[in-house]
Design an enzyme around this catalytic site. Structure first.
Site, PDB file in Angstrom:
ATOM      1  N   VAL A  19      41.465  23.312  23.864  1.00  0.00           N
ATOM      2  CA  VAL A  19      42.642  23.444  23.340  1.00  0.00           C
ATOM      3  C   VAL A  19      42.573  23.436  21.797  1.00  0.00           C
ATOM      4  CG1 VAL A  19      45.072  22.110  23.115  1.00  0.00           C
ATOM      5  CG2 VAL A  19      43.852  22.499  25.387  1.00  0.00           C
ATOM      6  N   LYS A  61      43.955  46.206  39.749  1.00  0.00           N
ATOM      7  CA  LYS A  61      43.085  45.630  38.767  1.00  0.00           C
ATOM      8  C   LYS A  61      41.737  45.474  39.403  1.00  0.00           C
ATOM      9  CE  LYS A  61      41.237  43.690  35.105  1.00  0.00           C
ATOM     10  NZ  LYS A  61      40.312  42.661  35.469  1.00  0.00           N
ATOM     11  N   ASN A  87      38.096  47.040  38.400  1.00  0.00           N
ATOM     12  CA  ASN A  87      36.919  46.522  38.302  1.00  0.00           C
ATOM     13  C   ASN A  87      35.785  47.201  39.092  1.00  0.00           C
ATOM     14  OD1 ASN A  87      38.328  45.135  36.554  1.00  0.00           O
ATOM     15  ND2 ASN A  87      37.523  43.065  37.608  1.00  0.00           N
ATOM     16  N   GLU A 118      34.798  50.402  37.642  1.00  0.00           N
ATOM     17  CA  GLU A 118      33.778  49.831  36.438  1.00  0.00           C
ATOM     18  C   GLU A 118      32.326  49.744  36.742  1.00  0.00           C
ATOM     19  OE1 GLU A 118      33.650  45.540  34.654  1.00  0.00           O
ATOM     20  OE2 GLU A 118      35.535  46.305  34.346  1.00  0.00           O
TER      21      GLU A 118
END
Length: 534
Positions: free
Chosen positions: A42, A194, A198, A201
């Site tokens: 953060v 998605k 991949n 890919e």
């Protein structure tokens, strides 16, 4: 419900992807509240934003769930973006957040999640709190997360409509300025697309890596020369603006003078010369999409050897200790540090061209197998996914973007989408309108088969060269075999069918039957022969 203008959003997860998305969304307009279980992430993310004039003061960090949610707009108007690890970590975050959620809130899960997990969360959140959960594929890695990724959101149509204006603003844009994001469909369709992205890919990466190995270890090309070759390939119509080729140009020429001597005398300062040959992303369990894609291909019966071969190649590479031990027993020769070739200038040039066409063929095969997976699962789940939409969002911002390759598939997917029942759920409840196997039409499209046929002679020559020199080409070899058998009129599998009938009485079709002559449906044959009486 109408579209919503979000002036402030929350992002959960400030790792490599989440921290970049904080900057991306903040630059696009809304203020960003960020939370991470690792407080250091953060602080780093907020510090990054403060150094950028466009995001200074727009990213606020929180280390408590309640304060984080309270910093957002009123209940029912809150948008939370997840960028966290799939599986249990996401469930744990949801459990911590659920007491603070209210009807009308929307969660965008930008992790690489198994689509059934997404659908489970969608159903539970909608049923118990009337909160919408959208499975949002985010493609392109942390670089694109910063500058604009390809996005594949799937879920409730009304919730998608509310978030689309913001997603269109932050997504990658193609060469015509069109946003690389669109609603994929209901349920877990966004994460499914998605996942298959991949998988494609992985097939492409295997082909490109094997081509690099042929150029480096077998043709004797130095790294700068390979960089030039890749640059030339990316300017050809077939591989025009292929992302994995383009970054290869940079990888092969990148130097770091501080590296010193690495053992490769002609490439002493090249960063690539220091990289060990281990791909552990799949083997260590941190990434699930490649594994899921291979398993999914087996589950829904789509022959996907290009994707699978590359995946298994990566797995074998991960355990270098085992490879070295096995290599001692097999007495396999290592690749030469200073490779040499006996080819003349013209012969070498021709062979480099053969390798380019071989890569092209393998990439076509990987895309075809991926599109078939999406098509069959969409038909099975009645998602109505448009393959043209997938092609649209893959034009930029993602790892498999390639103007040349996607141009080939433009008419293929357009014809697929135009058939009754393939998209938009038009065949739902209408058995007569549903194609028996919509996915089978994709590799049969003449525009695609003509490209594969033209590249096949080069792919064969590369395989012969590789076989004679013990080069490592599993992805390219699997692609050649797939092209050979996927459209073969006769296969030796008749012997396999006979053996299945011999020991299992699984039955078969005769050549002189309609099923034998014309194929027919994919179902068990009607004949059995007592090869050896039990």
């Amino acid at each position: 419900m109408s579209t919503t203008k979000y002036t402030k959003i929350g992002i959960v997860g400030a790792g490599s992807m989440g921290s970049m998305m904080c900057q991306l969304f903040a630059e696009a307009g809304p203020e960003v509240s960020v939370f991470d279980v690792k407080c250091g992430n953060v602080d780093t993310t907020v510090g990054m934003a403060e150094k950028n004039p466009k995001t200074k003061g727009k990213v606020k960090g929180y280390k408590d769930y309640e304060q984080f949610v309270m910093s957002l707009p009123s209940p029912g108007h809150r948008l939370l973006v997840f960028s966290i690890t799939h599986g249990d970590p996401t469930d744990q975050v949801l459990e911590a957040l659920r007491p603070h959620l209210a009807k009308g809130d929307i969660i965008l899960d930008g992790g690489n999640e198994w689509y059934e997990n997404t659908e489970r969360r969608q159903a539970q959140l909608k049923r118990e709190q009337n909160v919408d959960h959208i499975g949002m594929g985010v493609s392109g890695g942390y670089q694109s997360a910063r500058h604009g990724p390809s996005i594949s959101p799937g879920g409730d149509s009304a919730a998608l409509k509310r978030v689309m204006p913001l997603l269109e603003k932050v997504s990658a844009k193609d060469s015509q300025g069109n946003p690389c994001v669109a609603p994929i469909g209901p349920g877990g369709s966004g994460h499914y697309v998605k996942m298959i992205h991949n998988g494609i890919e992985q097939g492409m990466m295997g082909a490109v890596a094997e081509a690099w190995g042929l150029l480096r270890f077998n043709l004797g090309c130095e790294l700068d020369e390979i960089s030039e070759i890749f640059e030339q390939w990316s300017n050809t119509p077939e591989l025009k603006r292929t992302f994995l080729i383009d970054i290869g140009v940079d990888i092969c020429q990148k130097r770091d003078p501080s590296l010193g001597k690495t053992g490769a005398s002609d490439n002493e300062e090249h960063v690539l010369s220091t990289v060990a040959d281990k791909v552990v992303q799949d083997a260590d369990g941190t990434e699930g999409t490649g594994t899921w894609t291979v398993a999914e291909a087996a589950r829904i019966h789509i022959s996907s050897p290009t994707i699978a071969a590359s995946h298994f190649f990566r797995l074998a590479s991960a355990d270098r200790t085992a490879r070295l031990k096995i290599g001692e027993s097999l007495n396999l020769p290592p690749p030469p540090i200073t490779p040499r070739t006996t080819l003349g200038k013209d012969e070498k040039s021709q062979f480099v061209e053969d390798i380019r066409k071989a890569v092209y063929a393998a990439c076509l095969a990987s895309f075809t197998q991926g599109f078939q997976l999406i098509a069959r699962q969409s038909q099975k789940e009645e998602w109505g996914v448009s393959l043209s939409t997938c092609l649209k969002i893959w034009r930029a911002g993602c790892i498999i973007s390639s103007d040349g390759l996607l141009d080939v598939f433009q008419p293929v997917v357009a014809d697929f989408d135009s058939k009754p029942g393939n998209v938009n759920g038009s065949a739902v409840g209408n058995e007569m309108a549903k194609p028996k196997d919509a996915s089978a039409t994709i590799p049969a499209h003449p525009h695609l088969t003509s490209e594969l046929a033209a590249a096949m002679p080069s792919l064969r020559r590369v395989m012969l060269w590789a076989l004679e020199r013990d080069a490592h080409v599993p992805t390219l070899a699997a692609s050649l075999e797939w092209i050979k058998y996927v459209g073969a009129p006769v296969l030796p599998t008749m012997f396999m069918e006979a053996e299945l009938d011999w020991f299992g009485a699984h039955k078969f079709d005769r050549w002189d039957s309609d099923a034998g002559r014309f194929g027919g449906q994919v179902k068990k044959g009607s004949e059995h022969f007592e090869w050896s009486p039990a």
